[in-house]
Motif scaffolding. Structure first.
Motif, mmCIF file in Angstrom:
data_model
loop_
_atom_site.group_PDB
_atom_site.id
_atom_site.type_symbol
_atom_site.label_atom_id
_atom_site.label_comp_id
_atom_site.label_asym_id
_atom_site.label_seq_id
_atom_site.Cartn_x
_atom_site.Cartn_y
_atom_site.Cartn_z
ATOM 1 N N TYR A 261 0.909 -0.969 0.004
ATOM 2 C CA TYR A 261 0.227 -0.191 -0.038
ATOM 3 C C TYR A 261 0.818 1.177 0.046
ATOM 4 N N THR A 262 0.516 2.121 -0.895
ATOM 5 C CA THR A 262 1.285 3.369 -0.972
ATOM 6 C C THR A 262 0.106 4.340 -1.196
ATOM 7 N N ILE A 263 0.644 5.679 -1.324
ATOM 8 C CA ILE A 263 -0.546 6.727 -1.350
ATOM 9 C C ILE A 263 -1.448 6.604 -2.672
ATOM 10 N N GLY A 264 -2.688 6.138 -2.330
ATOM 11 C CA GLY A 264 -3.677 6.298 -3.668
ATOM 12 C C GLY A 264 -3.589 4.627 -4.073
ATOM 13 N N ARG A 265 -2.545 3.874 -3.737
ATOM 14 C CA ARG A 265 -2.418 2.484 -4.700
ATOM 15 C C ARG A 265 -2.127 1.317 -3.768
ATOM 16 N N ALA A 266 -2.792 0.198 -4.215
ATOM 17 C CA ALA A 266 -2.557 -1.163 -3.627
ATOM 18 C C ALA A 266 -1.990 -1.693 -4.682
ATOM 19 N N ILE A 267 -0.506 -2.187 -4.319
ATOM 20 C CA ILE A 267 -0.071 -3.035 -5.434
ATOM 21 C C ILE A 267 0.126 -4.318 -5.188
#
Lengths: 334, 334, 334, 334
Positions: A261-267
């Motif tokens: 999880y990073t800013i605005g994204r779930a990779i």
């Protein structure tokens, strides 16, 4: 204990060999391939013997069944040999590239009454088998629409594609079988349209690398298949069955369970890179079913006739690609 | 080719045996078990030989390494034998139930300089290895908090629990190792509290069947572990790492990819029924690493010292269960 | 139709104002704030009147209830005024920063028998309400363990933190209430440990920005809370309840439904950027419940006593942060 | 501030009315409906005035724009009135049931140069807008295949279906527009096949309740649409775009985030019960875009011409349902 010989020691042959060797109910002694070296390598790895004379394979004193994984143009010959020898046979698709010759072969084998099974291995995928059981249980009601997605990661070599029989016969045929199997209904008409977007040169020999196929079943239910030779993101398969009071899907697989999880994204993890990683367990499951059928004396399924019918749908689909209209499916001998 | 002998032919021994037999870089010839029958069965299945005299295992002319999967109380003895014989060793946890004796054993093995590895197989889980690589890459920043969930489906038999060493030493210890490994930091203090909710009788011998454990790392980062002996819904493991600029998780596994949709509900596949279905592939991956280390001469990891340190955390956790306070971790010899 | 006045026109006041104005069962006429401008702005936007004399709010001829969203240090005063005036009150947490004064205030209001409710709005989150209903239905059996995650995206300003009462009283208190509510059991002991990793300066005034809290319930069930002031990936909340025969979770929210697939990766939408985007709908749902309670004459819930109890847990947690041991929870007046 | 009047106070009219009233950039004063009572109700709820003479709506001294949400057969008339009055117009689909009359109407409005927009609200769905932005960014390469699913929960009443224009014109048309919009390419040919499985009686007037539609784009890319009037599990929409080097999907929505785990099963929340719950936020987003366009003087999009083109695809699809072949799309005036 079933004594099963292997015909064909190419890539898929090596997969079958490992499963034959590991199966507790199988005695795996004999391997044949036109290339003696390949046969010898496979035999050595699993403590079997490579034979150079194909007649040694079709010896009912030494084998109960043959697994045919040789090149496509030899399938019909091996099916006839097995029938003549009175040994059971598990055969990779297709029976024969030509539908009429395939039909003759099926009639020949049927007349000699040996147990024979098409290796439509996707029927033995854990998820597809559960999806089928769910449909059969009535939990989603009457089948109204099936969606099948079949997308390969990368275009096969042009030389392969030129002799493959085309996207309908080579790639989509597995999904024509799944459609019949899941619905329990025959296909009456097919519409197919496609393009050569990944490799325009394949249009020169009338092939497509992306296609949308619509099947109409005898029940009035519909099937949509999308099939692509090249995704850019790995190998992708999924099935969805809409029924009269619910829906069931076997969703696309992810190759792992890690999420960042990073800013605005779930990779998340993506698809498997190739078809083999995705469907590898189905080969052992297919063999399991074949061995069980031999052990119990039940006819193995899918039958050669199932193979023929899937092929007949592929023929109609190929005609539709050029006719621009829905084509009726003509089943040989039906 | 590494010649690896197997010590212990119980359930986990049979798992190791199959992996030893299938590994292309391993020659698997010898099996020992106190129960000759069990040893014989395993040997027969894989074309190995069962030896009745344990000395035959520790023969450097015939073996390069030993895989110790015998009963817990014999681990230390086998580690010492391997060290004496100068053969490498891959050992199931724990080294010894008593931390002091375990420390002595580690010192003994270290002095003789044989390659030795603890079989903390969860480090080799595909998802956990990727999670660890993500943390090491710096993609989530400095580790701030780790959450570990470890929940078994059903309470083991009371007779087993009575001699298991308790939930901290028996079940949680794998996760103490994961916490150290993922964070790359040592644990300085532990708080643990638990209850006997599934089986009140285990409280009589001071054990718990559900526990919440909090570790404090040398960096100030925190670790939360929840561990349960009984879920009612299958086997459940997950890990989550919160860093200074992101988070990464290895989410719980589902046992299939089929979803049925009905009014208001999507009914998906649940957890694996037991721990073995979930972590089965980690055994082969652990062996792979051990063989690679032997091949390259690199020291295998996790080391016996890692085993010792996880055990020291378990000891502190067990103390905290009764003291009601955060307990410092005392590493033997540190 | 309930005539509800608003006290406090800061950010949360404006959220309440919009909900009051839109509620079909509410007549929203009066707003008060110490800052006349703010009160005026809010009043204008919704066709209400800003009053400058707080006495005009507590006029039972004009209002049936007051919604208190003013600064923390004035909550107790407004609660007492509402009690004196005999009007109902919906109050933001906490009742008072000092637990004793809070307890006195609750006793004062209780003696005057006005309907009073704490605005613990997470109880009215759609997912948490369903999770609670699932637990209450017995579908997961007896509660054994609750996991609560509460993580804010970015550290609030140091000036705010300095007067916030600390992470336990300011951030974790909502989750102390959720733990009591979900389990239906009171908390008997608390262990908390934390660090100042995101901002070491807050350690100077004894605060933490990341903490792991363990609650022990009267039933022997356990609660783990992890709470962080700064995630680096947005706002993150989740709850998980392990029962004696199943588990239920309210999983973290994603801010959208778009997934992009590329080689090896599936890139999905991440968390909401801040807490407000995540829990915005809970404010209207909280108001709905309050209005329903007034309409039917049922006592609204959570009560002021629930507020007091959550606060008592926070006090024990704050003590544990420095004592390093599990602290008993002392409920005032209990 | 845009002064926007509302024409039509049925169900969708009330949705628009609430959005008009809440929009900070809109002054909402006037409502017209052939049914004075309905107009009066809507007006009262939002402090607007119901007018009985439609001329009062088309008064450029009092209104800047009209939102047309009246019955289908009056859309063309209102578009012409708006054009005559020189006021902007946001119009629900379709322009007119007859494609020729629709084309004449568009020409009429275009000649008078008033800003005009079709209320194809799915373009303003948060997820679809992000999917479109992803495609436009080039992140998945050239569009190769689009899959659109559009399934309603329950068959509308037979009386409605009889005058609806059929499944292609009434239900699928929104997705024809999405296909053009996402791909940025025009549709050259359409194949459609369908059945009346949920309600055989609709076959009597030539309609379908389930259909599979395949569009061929000018680029050679393909579009598959499956559309059903009745799912048995709620409202279901999804979009998937396969490009030359990746894929992007806007997956089906779940109505909540709660999962219950039991033996072998994870029971999650299902679909929204109806279309309105799923797409409600798109109405406000559509209005936002219209107001922004008026404020900046940019032409609003989708245009009336987009409406016409989606309708032309629906006509070709309807022809294909009976012809059994791929039908070319004839765009009026193109």
């Amino acid at each position: 204990m079933q004594r099963i010989a292997l015909v064909g020691a190419g890539f898929i042959g090596t997969v079958h060999a490992a499963n034959l060797a590991a199966h507790p109910g199988v005695q795996f002694d004999l391997v044949y391939d036109v290339d003696e070296h390949r046969a010898g390598d496979v035999a050595r790895r699993h403590g079997a013997v490579a034979v150079t004379d194909v007649e040694q394979i079709y010896d009912p004193d030494r084998v109960d069944a043959v697994l045919v994984a040789s090149s496509t143009d030899t399938h019909a010959e091996h099916l006839r040999r097995a029938a003549d020898a009175g040994v059971a046979v598990l055969c990779e698709k297709p029976i024969d590239r030509e539908l009429d010759r395939a039909a003759d072969t099926v009639a020949y084998v049927r007349a000699r009454q040996v147990p024979a099974m098409m290796a439509f291995n996707r029927r033995f995928d854990r998820d597809y088998a559960e999806l089928k059981a769910t449909v059969d249980s009535g939990a989603v009601g009457e089948v109204a629409l099936i969606q099948l997605t079949s997308r390969g990661p990368e275009l096969p070599p042009l030389d392969y594609l030129r002799v493959s029989g085309g996207q309908m016969r080579d790639q989509a045929v597995h999904f024509f079988d799944l459609a019949r199997w899941i619905s329990g209904a025959d296909v009456v008409a097919v519409f197919a349209t496609g393009s050569a977007l990944a490799e325009p040169r394949i249009a020169e020999f009338g092939d497509t690398d992306i296609a949308a196929v619509t099947l109409r079943l005898a029940t009035g239910a519909l099937v949509q298949i999308d099939t692509s030779r090249r995704t850019g993101y790995g190998y992708d398969e999924r099935i969805e069955v809409l029924g009269s009071n619910g829906m069931v899907e076997a969703h696309r697989h992810r190759a792992g369970a890690v999420i960042r999880y990073t800013i605005g994204r779930a990779i998340e993890k993506g698809m498997h890179p190739g078809w083999f990683e995705r469907i590898k367990p189905t080969y052992a499951a297919t063999l399991d079913h074949f061995v069980d059928a031999l052990d119990t004396g039940e006819p193995p399924s899918p039958s050669l006739d199932d193979g023929l019918r899937a092929q007949a749908i592929a023929e109609a689909a190929a005609r539709s690609l050029t006719s621009g209209r829905s084509e009726p499916v003509q089943y040989p001998g039906a």
